[in-house]
Design a protein around this motif. Sequence first.
Motif, mmCIF file in Angstrom:
data_model
loop_
_atom_site.group_PDB
_atom_site.id
_atom_site.type_symbol
_atom_site.label_atom_id
_atom_site.label_comp_id
_atom_site.label_asym_id
_atom_site.label_seq_id
_atom_site.Cartn_x
_atom_site.Cartn_y
_atom_site.Cartn_z
ATOM 1 N N PRO A 76 -3.489 29.127 25.000
ATOM 2 C CA PRO A 76 -4.913 28.754 24.998
ATOM 3 C C PRO A 76 -5.616 28.982 23.659
ATOM 4 O O PRO A 76 -6.521 28.218 23.298
ATOM 5 C CB PRO A 76 -5.500 29.648 26.092
ATOM 6 N N ASP A 77 -5.234 30.007 22.901
ATOM 7 C CA ASP A 77 -5.866 30.249 21.601
ATOM 8 C C ASP A 77 -5.577 29.100 20.630
ATOM 9 O O ASP A 77 -6.427 28.749 19.802
ATOM 10 C CB ASP A 77 -5.365 31.560 20.991
ATOM 11 N N ILE A 78 -4.377 28.529 20.736
ATOM 12 C CA ILE A 78 -4.030 27.402 19.873
ATOM 13 C C ILE A 78 -4.742 26.136 20.339
ATOM 14 O O ILE A 78 -5.199 25.326 19.525
ATOM 15 C CB ILE A 78 -2.498 27.220 19.819
ATOM 16 N N GLN A 79 -4.869 25.978 21.654
ATOM 17 C CA GLN A 79 -5.669 24.859 22.174
ATOM 18 C C GLN A 79 -7.092 24.934 21.629
ATOM 19 O O GLN A 79 -7.672 23.916 21.235
ATOM 20 C CB GLN A 79 -5.688 24.887 23.696
ATOM 21 N N LYS A 80 -7.643 26.143 21.597
ATOM 22 C CA LYS A 80 -9.003 26.324 21.069
ATOM 23 C C LYS A 80 -9.062 25.944 19.599
ATOM 24 O O LYS A 80 -10.037 25.308 19.148
ATOM 25 C CB LYS A 80 -9.453 27.766 21.265
ATOM 26 N N LEU A 81 -8.050 26.311 18.823
ATOM 27 C CA LEU A 81 -8.005 25.942 17.407
ATOM 28 C C LEU A 81 -8.120 24.433 17.240
ATOM 29 O O LEU A 81 -8.895 23.950 16.403
ATOM 30 C CB LEU A 81 -6.704 26.453 16.783
ATOM 31 N N HIS A 96 -16.326 30.369 15.433
ATOM 32 C CA HIS A 96 -15.276 30.552 16.442
ATOM 33 C C HIS A 96 -14.121 31.427 15.948
ATOM 34 O O HIS A 96 -13.090 31.533 16.611
ATOM 35 C CB HIS A 96 -14.759 29.193 16.895
ATOM 36 N N GLY A 97 -14.292 32.032 14.774
ATOM 37 C CA GLY A 97 -13.316 33.000 14.304
ATOM 38 C C GLY A 97 -12.142 32.421 13.537
ATOM 39 O O GLY A 97 -11.160 33.133 13.273
ATOM 40 N N PHE A 98 -12.230 31.154 13.157
ATOM 41 C CA PHE A 98 -11.171 30.519 12.381
ATOM 42 C C PHE A 98 -11.604 30.389 10.922
ATOM 43 O O PHE A 98 -12.723 30.747 10.559
ATOM 44 C CB PHE A 98 -10.825 29.145 12.976
ATOM 45 N N THR A 99 -10.710 29.872 10.073
ATOM 46 C CA THR A 99 -11.009 29.776 8.645
ATOM 47 C C THR A 99 -10.748 28.372 8.128
ATOM 48 O O THR A 99 -9.900 27.646 8.656
ATOM 49 C CB THR A 99 -10.166 30.776 7.829
ATOM 50 N N MET A 141 -9.279 21.048 7.597
ATOM 51 C CA MET A 141 -7.999 21.731 7.777
ATOM 52 C C MET A 141 -8.341 23.169 8.098
ATOM 53 O O MET A 141 -8.930 23.876 7.261
ATOM 54 C CB MET A 141 -7.151 21.610 6.508
ATOM 55 N N VAL A 142 -8.008 23.605 9.309
ATOM 56 C CA VAL A 142 -8.528 24.858 9.852
ATOM 57 C C VAL A 142 -7.366 25.753 10.276
ATOM 58 O O VAL A 142 -6.456 25.314 10.997
ATOM 59 C CB VAL A 142 -9.461 24.564 11.047
ATOM 60 N N SER A 200 -2.126 26.015 12.002
ATOM 61 C CA SER A 200 -3.204 25.283 11.333
ATOM 62 C C SER A 200 -3.365 23.925 12.004
ATOM 63 O O SER A 200 -2.378 23.324 12.450
ATOM 64 C CB SER A 200 -2.880 25.092 9.851
ATOM 65 N N ALA A 201 -4.594 23.431 12.069
ATOM 66 C CA ALA A 201 -4.886 22.119 12.664
ATOM 67 C C ALA A 201 -5.615 21.240 11.662
ATOM 68 O O ALA A 201 -6.277 21.737 10.739
ATOM 69 C CB ALA A 201 -5.715 22.278 13.933
#
Length: 264
Positions: A116-121, A156-159, A202-203, A227-228
Amino acid sequence: MILKTKEEIELIRQSGIILGKAHAEVAKLIRPGISTNELNKRAEEFIIDHKGKPSFKGYNGFPASLCISVNDKVVHGMPGTYELKDGDIVSIDCGVILNEYHSDSAYTYFVGDVHPDIQKLLSVTKESLELGIKQAITGARIGDIGYAIQAHVEKHGFTVVRELVGHGVGKFLHESPEVPNYGKRGQGMKLETGLVIAIEPMVNMGTKNIVQEKDGWTIRTADRKPSAHFEHTVAVNNGKADILTTFEYIEEVLKTKYGQTVIY
């Protein structure tokens, strides 16, 4: 800054339709056990069969029609013998030349069951693209696009990757201006009607830092976390950006495969 006429914008849109359909052909094939070479072959066949040319193949020596970047690979991954596995995510980046004009877009998929964390990414990255596009209007500034993307991603805590950016698109795959996925509101070049740009967040799940692999092309995250990447080619316009590429055909395929367009 190279501004496009309405006629040129329509030519880019036609290129974008072929590109969107090529992406959909790849989407049909994505599953555990398929090699990235097979995905590349299908996209190339489809583009050529529809009187286009792959923008990427031969560009600065790049050997393939697709950039295929799996898991911790950010962009510029090269197709090969790797077979997709359950739990992978895979970014497909592709460009098409049609009637002398390029289009450029990217979409990230999950393969089988993904955490689920990767789905959120993936969901947040796609949302950030949509928010960036909303800022691509006449009179806004380049920094407005980057700010909208960065703010949503970091909330959302990503970079956001800093070294790789969006770009102008037209008769050349990469034109001015650069379009960073970070920035400050009200800063940077003023956007004018007729400017066509690729917006492509690119996140990363972890650090924003990246490294280049020994192949000279593949970019991966420094901490090897996923990364997405999502991308549209858009034309700046009064009041609302004009999206020239499309995810419509991709998401029709996802709906057929999964009964819904996954989380997107």
